[in-house]
Enzyme design. Sequence first.
Site, PDB file in Angstrom:
ATOM      1  N   GLN A   1       0.844  -1.194   0.000  1.00  0.00           N
ATOM      2  CA  GLN A   1       0.000   0.000   0.000  1.00  0.00           C
ATOM      3  C   GLN A   1       0.879   1.243   0.000  1.00  0.00           C
ATOM      4  OE1 GLN A   1      -3.396  -0.632   3.029  1.00  0.00           O
ATOM      5  NE2 GLN A   1      -1.884  -2.197   3.459  1.00  0.00           N
ATOM      6  N   ASN A   2       2.187   1.036   0.124  1.00  0.00           N
ATOM      7  CA  ASN A   2       3.094   2.182   0.236  1.00  0.00           C
ATOM      8  C   ASN A   2       3.413   2.771  -1.130  1.00  0.00           C
ATOM      9  OD1 ASN A   2       3.046   1.694   2.902  1.00  0.00           O
ATOM     10  ND2 ASN A   2       5.042   0.686   2.997  1.00  0.00           N
ATOM     11  N   ILE A   3       3.812   4.029  -1.096  1.00  0.00           N
ATOM     12  CA  ILE A   3       4.070   4.753  -2.342  1.00  0.00           C
ATOM     13  C   ILE A   3       5.497   5.289  -2.330  1.00  0.00           C
ATOM     14  CG2 ILE A   3       1.640   5.360  -2.629  1.00  0.00           C
ATOM     15  CD1 ILE A   3       2.219   8.068  -1.423  1.00  0.00           C
ATOM     16  N   ASP A   4       6.331   4.712  -1.420  1.00  0.00           N
ATOM     17  CA  ASP A   4       7.658   5.301  -1.178  1.00  0.00           C
ATOM     18  C   ASP A   4       8.788   4.667  -1.973  1.00  0.00           C
ATOM     19  OD1 ASP A   4       8.033   2.855   0.155  1.00  0.00           O
ATOM     20  OD2 ASP A   4       7.659   3.710   2.135  1.00  0.00           O
TER      21      ASP A   4
ATOM     22  N   HIS B   1      -1.430   1.594  -4.311  1.00  0.00           N
ATOM     23  CA  HIS B   1      -1.749   3.019  -4.291  1.00  0.00           C
ATOM     24  C   HIS B   1      -0.781   3.859  -5.130  1.00  0.00           C
ATOM     25  CE1 HIS B   1      -3.854   2.147  -0.202  1.00  0.00           C
ATOM     26  NE2 HIS B   1      -4.642   1.911  -1.224  1.00  0.00           N
TER      27      HIS B   1
ATOM     28  N   CYS C   1      -1.290  15.482 -21.215  1.00  0.00           N
ATOM     29  CA  CYS C   1      -0.742  14.652 -22.304  1.00  0.00           C
ATOM     30  C   CYS C   1      -0.321  13.259 -21.830  1.00  0.00           C
ATOM     31  CB  CYS C   1       0.433  15.353 -22.980  1.00  0.00           C
ATOM     32  SG  CYS C   1       1.937  15.404 -21.975  1.00  0.00           S
TER      33      CYS C   1
ATOM     34  N   CYS D   1       3.873  20.496 -16.913  1.00  0.00           N
ATOM     35  CA  CYS D   1       4.519  19.577 -17.865  1.00  0.00           C
ATOM     36  C   CYS D   1       5.508  20.367 -18.735  1.00  0.00           C
ATOM     37  CB  CYS D   1       3.446  18.934 -18.738  1.00  0.00           C
ATOM     38  SG  CYS D   1       4.103  17.897 -20.048  1.00  0.00           S
TER      39      CYS D   1
ATOM     40  N   CYS E   1       3.824  20.252 -22.476  1.00  0.00           N
ATOM     41  CA  CYS E   1       2.559  20.871 -22.892  1.00  0.00           C
ATOM     42  C   CYS E   1       1.990  21.837 -21.851  1.00  0.00           C
ATOM     43  CB  CYS E   1       1.532  19.774 -23.210  1.00  0.00           C
ATOM     44  SG  CYS E   1       0.826  19.021 -21.740  1.00  0.00           S
TER      45      CYS E   1
ATOM     46  N   ALA F   1       8.823  -3.892  12.561  1.00  0.00           N
ATOM     47  CA  ALA F   1       9.096  -4.685  11.355  1.00  0.00           C
ATOM     48  C   ALA F   1      10.577  -5.036  11.201  1.00  0.00           C
ATOM     49  CB  ALA F   1       8.605  -3.917  10.130  1.00  0.00           C
TER      50      ALA F   1
HETATM   51  P1  NAD Z   1      -1.604   2.985   8.610  1.00  0.00           P
HETATM   52  O1  NAD Z   1      -0.945   4.315   8.595  1.00  0.00           O
HETATM   53  O2  NAD Z   1      -3.054   2.879   8.623  1.00  0.00           O
HETATM   54  O3  NAD Z   1      -1.047   2.060   9.784  1.00  0.00           O
HETATM   55  C1  NAD Z   1       0.276   1.827  10.010  1.00  0.00           C
HETATM   56  C2  NAD Z   1       0.443   0.531  10.802  1.00  0.00           C
HETATM   57  O4  NAD Z   1       1.828   0.345  11.028  1.00  0.00           O
HETATM   58  C3  NAD Z   1      -0.232   0.511  12.190  1.00  0.00           C
HETATM   59  O5  NAD Z   1      -0.950  -0.691  12.345  1.00  0.00           O
HETATM   60  C4  NAD Z   1       0.949   0.582  13.181  1.00  0.00           C
HETATM   61  O6  NAD Z   1       0.708  -0.110  14.393  1.00  0.00           O
HETATM   62  C5  NAD Z   1       2.024  -0.099  12.362  1.00  0.00           C
HETATM   63  N1  NAD Z   1       3.402   0.233  12.747  1.00  0.00           N
HETATM   64  C6  NAD Z   1       3.876   1.352  13.338  1.00  0.00           C
HETATM   65  N2  NAD Z   1       5.213   1.249  13.506  1.00  0.00           N
HETATM   66  C7  NAD Z   1       5.586   0.058  12.994  1.00  0.00           C
HETATM   67  C8  NAD Z   1       6.825  -0.619  12.866  1.00  0.00           C
HETATM   68  N3  NAD Z   1       7.988  -0.083  13.280  1.00  0.00           N
HETATM   69  N4  NAD Z   1       6.827  -1.848  12.306  1.00  0.00           N
HETATM   70  C9  NAD Z   1       5.659  -2.428  11.878  1.00  0.00           C
HETATM   71  N5  NAD Z   1       4.472  -1.832  11.967  1.00  0.00           N
HETATM   72  C10 NAD Z   1       4.429  -0.600  12.514  1.00  0.00           C
HETATM   73  O7  NAD Z   1      -1.013   2.282   7.361  1.00  0.00           O
HETATM   74  P2  NAD Z   1      -1.766   1.580   6.270  1.00  0.00           P
HETATM   75  O8  NAD Z   1      -2.776   0.655   6.849  1.00  0.00           O
HETATM   76  O9  NAD Z   1      -0.715   1.063   5.407  1.00  0.00           O
HETATM   77  O10 NAD Z   1      -2.610   2.741   5.505  1.00  0.00           O
HETATM   78  C11 NAD Z   1      -2.200   4.039   5.248  1.00  0.00           C
HETATM   79  C12 NAD Z   1      -2.177   4.376   3.765  1.00  0.00           C
HETATM   80  O11 NAD Z   1      -1.460   5.571   3.620  1.00  0.00           O
HETATM   81  C13 NAD Z   1      -1.421   3.385   2.965  1.00  0.00           C
HETATM   82  O12 NAD Z   1      -2.327   2.678   2.240  1.00  0.00           O
HETATM   83  C14 NAD Z   1      -0.504   4.198   2.053  1.00  0.00           C
HETATM   84  O13 NAD Z   1      -1.081   4.394   0.791  1.00  0.00           O
HETATM   85  C15 NAD Z   1      -0.409   5.514   2.669  1.00  0.00           C
HETATM   86  N6  NAD Z   1       0.893   5.795   3.322  1.00  0.00           N
HETATM   87  C16 NAD Z   1       2.039   5.370   2.745  1.00  0.00           C
HETATM   88  C17 NAD Z   1       3.249   5.610   3.371  1.00  0.00           C
HETATM   89  C18 NAD Z   1       4.501   5.111   2.705  1.00  0.00           C
HETATM   90  O14 NAD Z   1       4.524   4.984   1.481  1.00  0.00           O
HETATM   91  N7  NAD Z   1       5.546   4.815   3.479  1.00  0.00           N
HETATM   92  C19 NAD Z   1       3.288   6.300   4.580  1.00  0.00           C
HETATM   93  C20 NAD Z   1       2.082   6.761   5.133  1.00  0.00           C
HETATM   94  C21 NAD Z   1       0.889   6.492   4.489  1.00  0.00           C
END
Ligand code: NAD
Length: 256
Positions: free
Chosen positions: A105-108, A123, A134, A152, A155, A237
Amino acid sequence: MNNTLKKSIQEAASLLQKSRFTTAFTGAGISVESGIPPFRGEEGLWSKYDPRYLEISFFLSRPEESWQVIKQIFYDFFGKAAPNRAHLVLAEMERRGMLHRIITQNIDNLHQEAGNTRVYEFHGNSMKLVCLACSREFPYGKINLDHLPPRCPDCQGLLKPDFIFFGEAIPQEPLAAAYDAADKSDVFLIIGSTGEVMPANQIPPLAKQNGAKIIEINPEESNYTRRITDIFLQGKAGEVMSMLAETLFSTPLDDN
Ligand code: NAD
């Protein structure tokens, strides 16, 4: 390591060793030890920023205001982060044939920076900007963000980060890859996700229904923990994945 965690790690490692198809399903929590805060919770980004700046309708009607916030969160801040041990262990698992897909779900972009190649971004990704007129794409480093909103170079259309704003649909490719993973995985490894974000949160329960074992890593219980998780590895993690790696691989990974 306490005895309960030690036993759970051994059980998780054994499931992963036997699994023919393993998927990692990652959320913002996996990147917290890289210095990127999650959206939710006390320290979350939503305690500092108003989420409406990331609504697609707001972005389209007031792009300059939206871009000011986007620049602060995603480019001044995310741009400096590097993969942590959890990302690196997932990359090593893929190299060793123990991990077949990542649905993030991350975008990083940190999974790709760590070396994983089979990554599906639910995401989108913040490292690319796309022209809404474009459709040309640009790496964010090539675009000057001193003047907002960025335009852009070809364009002059409005540039938008290539991640999914609230109100936008999930792209077809990661959606199909996620459903396919939920269909065929023996093990789903959920790392750092609250399970509150729709529709991504529907994927792990589907995998469970289809017979996958669920291993979850999170310092806190999530919406998944009591509903579908088989083995809960409570902790950060990077720390838990390092311990898991020691048991999973015959030799521990080099520190870096
Ligand atoms: P969330 O923000 O809803 O929840 C984060 C989860 O991570 C929590 O359950 C928390 O307990 C847990 N957490 C905190 N510290 C941790 C660690 N050190 N190790 C493991 N887990 C830990 O995240 P989500 O459910 O992924 O939803 C948020 C949405 O926002 C995502 O779908 C994403 O698109 C976006 N987002 C992305 C980033 C990124 O790309 N890094 C950062 C923030 C939000």
